[in-house]
Design an enzyme around this catalytic site. Structure first.
Site, PDB file in Angstrom:
ATOM      1  N   SER A   1      -4.338 -11.608   2.821  1.00  0.00           N
ATOM      2  CA  SER A   1      -4.498 -13.045   2.652  1.00  0.00           C
ATOM      3  C   SER A   1      -5.706 -13.311   1.771  1.00  0.00           C
ATOM      4  CB  SER A   1      -4.685 -13.691   4.030  1.00  0.00           C
ATOM      5  OG  SER A   1      -4.656 -15.087   3.946  1.00  0.00           O
TER       6      SER A   1
ATOM      7  N   GLY B   1       0.176 -14.713   0.748  1.00  0.00           N
ATOM      8  CA  GLY B   1      -1.206 -14.895   1.165  1.00  0.00           C
ATOM      9  C   GLY B   1      -2.108 -15.277   0.019  1.00  0.00           C
TER      10      GLY B   1
ATOM     11  N   CYS C   1     -23.615 -23.488  21.406  1.00  0.00           N
ATOM     12  CA  CYS C   1     -24.691 -22.628  21.887  1.00  0.00           C
ATOM     13  C   CYS C   1     -24.510 -21.200  21.378  1.00  0.00           C
ATOM     14  CB  CYS C   1     -24.721 -22.667  23.418  1.00  0.00           C
ATOM     15  SG  CYS C   1     -26.233 -22.010  24.122  1.00  0.00           S
ATOM     16  N   GLU C   2     -24.531 -21.050  20.054  1.00  0.00           N
ATOM     17  CA  GLU C   2     -24.394 -19.762  19.392  1.00  0.00           C
ATOM     18  C   GLU C   2     -25.218 -19.793  18.115  1.00  0.00           C
ATOM     19  OE1 GLU C   2     -22.729 -17.055  20.300  1.00  0.00           O
ATOM     20  OE2 GLU C   2     -21.679 -17.884  22.045  1.00  0.00           O
TER      21      GLU C   2
ATOM     22  N   ARG D   1     -14.008 -19.876  11.062  1.00  0.00           N
ATOM     23  CA  ARG D   1     -13.860 -18.904   9.988  1.00  0.00           C
ATOM     24  C   ARG D   1     -15.191 -18.351   9.484  1.00  0.00           C
ATOM     25  NH1 ARG D   1     -12.157 -19.718   5.550  1.00  0.00           N
ATOM     26  NH2 ARG D   1     -11.052 -17.737   5.203  1.00  0.00           N
TER      27      ARG D   1
ATOM     28  N   ARG E   1      -2.149 -19.904   3.026  1.00  0.00           N
ATOM     29  CA  ARG E   1      -3.077 -21.043   3.024  1.00  0.00           C
ATOM     30  C   ARG E   1      -3.000 -21.889   1.772  1.00  0.00           C
ATOM     31  NH1 ARG E   1      -8.299 -17.917   3.813  1.00  0.00           N
ATOM     32  NH2 ARG E   1      -6.804 -16.368   4.489  1.00  0.00           N
TER      33      ARG E   1
END
Length: 464
Positions: free
Chosen positions: A237, A275, A392-393, A361, A320
């Protein structure tokens, strides 16, 4: 030079990637990143589908996905027309809703699904099941039974276990299962490891090199009630040209010829995947459908002549490339924070009211995005900034590097282009976030095609 505290603390760390250049006008859009109707007014308002994004936000709040219907349909038609002698399959996994399924049907495309849920949406939209392909490396018996009963046009078989399951189902029901064999061509596509799907060491397909692909063809051909249509290959892709397809097509067509010679079976179809890539930032340079079609035809015709085989009915899967550029995501700025690093540089962190729950992503694939101030014009100079989410990351990053106006402040609107594919479809309720709505815009009118989740939706599955 590496700094002991990490790369971000080294001198020059805030220069940004080489491809990202400071704009002469921080308010201007980069056209190739946006849907065809997107533009800025003199006042700096971003307009999509004839509607100022600020007006959409006033009614629907943020975060929100904004889908440009004209752009979506135009890209679908471009692939349909360029590949007029192919079957063109839209990738439901990129983004699927009832409205979108109807759009692709109206524009003459077929649909790939890879789950019972995606099949449900397709059938709800009224698609002819014969125009649906069913992917997946671990289709359950109930899923396969439903696909066969519905009469889907093709089931892309991915394992010997699936061959046995289909043979059992057709024997029990007396129905016919139309199938293709997913083959692994051993091609290293120039893309991220997690979206390259034709090298040997991954979960999809039967290896051509090992002989498993030919054995799968033998078993499916021998199974009562199973109609074998052909071979299916997919190299990955976010592919920008047809170079990778040349090796894949050569190997898949060689297997196609081997099937004819050893089994006396002329397979009528072949899927070469697709892709095809889109422009997320200025470093990306995607090809056009017309050039892609020309290249793939040339590759297939050359190999067919070399092998002395008739060209099968071909199909592709643009992935996409249809929905990706047709959508943007709009956020509201919550905080702006200046963080001083060891080398004396200052990074500007702009926190928005979404993040990895609506676009995973960047964290998952290390993907790059662009963004723009969407609700006003700024006369401030550009500064290199990082747009982050509210989760919270530490890895909750929306746009890793972008030049934005130095006067960006809480309450401003930011819009991120190219979020049509694998954003809403991979969204989550992490931190119990409510997934945003999808608002379709066209000719100055807007309609919600997927509504925003509510707290009641969250609690509906929590049985207490």
């Amino acid at each position: 030079m590496t700094h002991e505290a990490g790369w971000a603390h080294a001198p020059g760390a805030l220069r940004g990637p080489a491809w990202l250049q400071a704009p002469t006008d921080v308010n201007a859009l980069v056209p190739q990143l946006w849907s065809s109707t997107a533009h800025k007014t003199d006042a700096g308002d971003l307009v999509v589908g004839g509607i100022p994004v600020a007006d959409l936000v006033a009614e629907h709040n943020t975060p929100a996905y904004v889908l440009d219907e004209d752009d979506f349909r135009g890209r679908a038609r471009a692939f349909r027309d360029a590949f007029s002698d192919f079957d063109v399959y839209y990738a439901g996994k990129a983004f699927l809703s009832t409205a979108v399924a109807r759009w692709i049907d109206e524009e003459g495309l077929l649909l790939d699904v890879c789950s019972a849920g995606e099949l449900t949406v397709a059938l709800r939209a009224g698609l002819d099941p014969r125009r649906i392909g069913y992917h997946g490396n671990n289709k359950s018996v109930p899923e396969l039974r439903r696909a066969v009963a519905a009469g889907v046009g093709r089931i892309i078989v991915d394992s010997f276990t699936e061959v046995e399951r289909l043979a059992s189902i057709t024997a029990d029901t007396g129905l016919t299962a139309r199938t293709m064999v997913r083959v692994t061509a051993g091609v290293e596509a120039h893309t991220h490891e997690f979206i390259a799907t034709a090298h040997e060491d991954q979960k999809f397909g039967f290896s051509i090199a090992s002989g498993d692909a030919l054995e799968a063809v033998r078993r499916l051909h021998a199974a009562p009630g199973v109609e074998l249509l052909g071979l299916h290959s997919h190299i990955g892709s976010q592919i920008f040209d047809t170079a990778g397809f040349e090796i894949a097509a050569r190997r898949v067509l060689a297997l196609h010829a081997q099937v004819r010679d050893e089994l006396g079976l002329a397979l009528p179809e072949m899927d070469l995947g697709g892709g095809f890539g889109i422009a997320y930032t200025t470093q990306d340079d995607p090809s056009t459908p017309a050039l892609l079609a020309e290249g793939m035809r040339r590759i297939v015709d050359t190999e067919c002549r070399s092998l002395g085989v008739d060209r099968p009915r071909l199909s592709i899967e643009p992935g996409r490339a249809i929905v990706g550029p047709a959508m943007c995501t709009v956020y509201t700025v919550g905080t702006v924070k200046q963080v001083t690093l060891d080398a004396g540089a200052v990074r500007t962190y702009i926190s928005v009211d979404g993040g990895m729950s609506d676009n995973i992503r960047t964290a998952l694939y290390d993907a790059d995005y662009s963004c723009t101030l969407a609700g006003r014009r700024s006369e401030a100079p550009p500064v290199l900034a990082r747009v982050v989410g509210k989760h919270c990351e530490a890895g909750d990053i929306v746009v890793r590097d972008e030049f934005l106006p130095a006067d960006l402040a809480p309450g401003d609107l930011l819009a991120v282009p190219g979020t049509g594919a694998y954003c809403r479809s991979m969204s989550s309720n992490y931190n119990h976030a409510l997934r945003p709505p999808v608002i379709a815009v066209k000719d100055g009118a807007a309609r919600v095609i997927v509504r925003r989740e509510t707290e009641e939706d969250l609690l509906a599955t929590d049985l207490g």
